[in-house]
Design a protein around this motif. Structure first.
Motif, PDB file in Angstrom:
ATOM      1  N   ARG A  47      -5.990   4.369  -4.359  1.00  0.00           N
ATOM      2  CA  ARG A  47      -4.950   4.593  -3.355  1.00  0.00           C
ATOM      3  C   ARG A  47      -3.577   4.241  -3.909  1.00  0.00           C
ATOM      4  NH1 ARG A  47      -2.527   7.672  -0.141  1.00  0.00           N
ATOM      5  NH2 ARG A  47      -1.616   6.757   1.734  1.00  0.00           N
ATOM      6  N   ARG A  48      -3.483   3.172  -4.709  1.00  0.00           N
ATOM      7  CA  ARG A  48      -2.194   2.819  -5.304  1.00  0.00           C
ATOM      8  C   ARG A  48      -1.677   3.963  -6.173  1.00  0.00           C
ATOM      9  NH1 ARG A  48      -4.838  -2.068  -6.033  1.00  0.00           N
ATOM     10  NH2 ARG A  48      -5.059  -1.754  -8.284  1.00  0.00           N
ATOM     11  N   ASP A  67      -0.142   1.177 -12.747  1.00  0.00           N
ATOM     12  CA  ASP A  67      -0.391  -0.179 -13.241  1.00  0.00           C
ATOM     13  C   ASP A  67       0.878  -0.775 -13.830  1.00  0.00           C
ATOM     14  OD1 ASP A  67      -2.999   0.109 -12.474  1.00  0.00           O
ATOM     15  OD2 ASP A  67      -3.780   0.483 -14.488  1.00  0.00           O
ATOM     16  N   GLU A  68       1.643   0.037 -14.568  1.00  0.00           N
ATOM     17  CA  GLU A  68       2.867  -0.461 -15.202  1.00  0.00           C
ATOM     18  C   GLU A  68       3.891  -0.867 -14.151  1.00  0.00           C
ATOM     19  OE1 GLU A  68       6.954  -0.256 -16.560  1.00  0.00           O
ATOM     20  OE2 GLU A  68       6.010   1.293 -15.313  1.00  0.00           O
ATOM     21  N   SER A  79       6.966   4.651   3.549  1.00  0.00           N
ATOM     22  CA  SER A  79       5.642   5.023   3.054  1.00  0.00           C
ATOM     23  C   SER A  79       4.715   3.814   3.102  1.00  0.00           C
ATOM     24  CB  SER A  79       5.741   5.537   1.615  1.00  0.00           C
ATOM     25  OG  SER A  79       5.946   4.447   0.710  1.00  0.00           O
ATOM     26  N   GLN A  80       3.473   4.015   2.688  1.00  0.00           N
ATOM     27  CA  GLN A  80       2.510   2.920   2.630  1.00  0.00           C
ATOM     28  C   GLN A  80       2.592   2.133   1.313  1.00  0.00           C
ATOM     29  OE1 GLN A  80      -1.450   4.306   3.465  1.00  0.00           O
ATOM     30  NE2 GLN A  80      -0.923   5.091   5.470  1.00  0.00           N
ATOM     31  N   ALA A  91      -0.159  -6.159  -0.746  1.00  0.00           N
ATOM     32  CA  ALA A  91      -1.574  -6.514  -0.717  1.00  0.00           C
ATOM     33  C   ALA A  91      -2.099  -6.742  -2.130  1.00  0.00           C
ATOM     34  CB  ALA A  91      -2.375  -5.419  -0.017  1.00  0.00           C
ATOM     35  N   TYR A  92      -1.668  -5.909  -3.066  1.00  0.00           N
ATOM     36  CA  TYR A  92      -2.091  -6.072  -4.463  1.00  0.00           C
ATOM     37  C   TYR A  92      -1.598  -7.401  -5.016  1.00  0.00           C
ATOM     38  CZ  TYR A  92      -2.448  -5.214  -9.486  1.00  0.00           C
ATOM     39  OH  TYR A  92      -2.742  -5.317 -10.824  1.00  0.00           O
ATOM     40  N   ALA A  93      -0.347  -7.749  -4.728  1.00  0.00           N
ATOM     41  CA  ALA A  93       0.192  -9.026  -5.199  1.00  0.00           C
ATOM     42  C   ALA A  93      -0.579 -10.197  -4.596  1.00  0.00           C
ATOM     43  CB  ALA A  93       1.677  -9.127  -4.843  1.00  0.00           C
ATOM     44  N   ALA A  94      -0.985 -10.044  -3.335  1.00  0.00           N
ATOM     45  CA  ALA A  94      -1.780 -11.096  -2.697  1.00  0.00           C
ATOM     46  C   ALA A  94      -3.163 -11.185  -3.327  1.00  0.00           C
ATOM     47  CB  ALA A  94      -1.888 -10.832  -1.200  1.00  0.00           C
TER      48      ALA A  94
END
Length: 348
Positions: free
Chosen positions: A101-102, A109-110, A148-149, A156-159
């Motif tokens: 989804r990311r 990733d970068e 946007s989302q 959420a990824y950082a968490a």
């Protein structure tokens, strides 16, 4: 042990503190393992239904509990002491599951690694709103569409990477803080899956490994192994911890908020909700409506109509409610109003 459906509902309701309210926010959250908290108002109401004497301000002010993305990749409110080990348990799995989804949102990733480095500069000593974080990232050339989302998925990824968690709300806006600054304790169970299974059964009374998997989002094999590592007793259609008292009084009428953990804790909800009425509670899109509990079963949905003078709590029953249930709900509505600092009346 042979248990009737009414017995199981009573045991589950008591495990959820719905027949034995607690006196403080931490006891509520710790007793029921975690509160789904993507909706702050709903999380407050989950605390209200399981406590007596607290207010919405008490729920918001407690530093003994905090929120981050855990079970089923969803925001949950958990005891502060459990934040780190639960993040270690769910974070890597959630981060991996969200990769596709990311990428769809342009969060390569970068780009994510650049953003995480910048967050470590922006957040020390601060609690920033999402927009403040986006402004800070943009100043360093990392621009995300606020409509946007992408911002939500980046946070959420950082968490999940263990960098940040939710802080206190700034009015109606959530804030984000460094996890290492916010979490001052770190419980470190030797067997985290088994520890979580024990907490789950403490909170849900009688359940199966399949229920545990549905609640946690963990693979069924892991959940079965965690159950096997515990000393459990057969109870009705599932299992219970040996210390669970399998005799419990009937649950009084309760007014539950949206996404309430009482309903979300089991794969098969048929014991708590008539399948014929399921769409009135879950109309799709992951939404779970506020519900009314009568004798441990979902008997109605409810919503509010607010005016300048009062809040009307409108109950929409699946069938005619007995007078005793209505009397109990009148008391619940009074407490709902007290909790929020409003004048509330029941409309049924």
């Amino acid at each position: 042990m042979t248990l009737s459906d009414n017995d199981i509902r009573a045991v589950r309701a008591r495990a959820q503190l719905l027949t034995a309210p607690a006196a403080d926010v931490l006891t509520v959250v710790r007793s029921i393992a975690a509160i789904q908290a993507q909706s702050t108002p709903a999380a407050r109401l989950a605390i209200r239904a399981r406590s007596r004497g607290l207010t919405a301000a008490d729920a918001d002010a407690s530093r003994a509990v905090t929120r981050t993305w855990l079970m089923r990749k969803t925001l949950h409110l958990v005891p502060m002491a459990d934040l780190r080990w639960l993040n270690r348990l769910f974070g890597p799995r959630n981060a991996q599951a969200g990769q596709g989804r990311r990428k769809q949102l342009g969060l390569t990733d970068e780009l994510c690694e650049r953003a995480l480095e910048k967050l470590q500069v922006l957040l020390p000593g601060k609690a920033l709103t999402r927009q403040e974080i986006l402004d800070g990232l943009a100043a360093d050339g990392i621009t995300l569409d606020s409509k946007s989302q992408a911002p939500a998925h980046l946070l959420a990824y950082a968490a999940n990477r263990g960098l940040l968690c939710r802080g206190r709300d700034d009015g109606t806006e959530p804030t984000y803080v460094l996890l290492d600054e916010w979490a001052t304790e770190d419980h470190d169970p030797a067997e985290p899956h088994t520890e979580l299974a024990h907490r789950y059964l403490t909170a849900y009374g009688v359940a199966t490994a399949e229920d545990f998997s549905a609640w946690s989002g963990l693979p069924l094999g892991l959940c079965r192994n965690a159950f096997a590592a515990l000393d459990l007793v057969p109870a009705g259609m599932g299992f219970a911890l040996p210390e669970t008292d399998l005799s419990a009084p009937p649950c009084p009428p309760r007014l539950l908020g949206a996404f309430d953990t009482y309903l979300l804790g089991y794969r098969d909800r048929g014991l708590l909700l008539d399948p014929a009425e399921a769409k009135r509670v879950n109309s799709g899109g992951g939404m779970i409506a506020p519900t009314v509990l009568v004798d441990g079963r979902i008997a109605a949905t409810w919503h509010t109509k607010r005016t300048a003078k009062q809040t009307k709590v409108v109950v929409e029953p699946f069938a005619t409610l007995p007078r005793s249930a209505i009397t109990g709900l009148e008391s619940e509505v009074d407490d709902y109003g007290r909790f929020l600092g409003e004048t509330a009346v029941l409309v049924s």
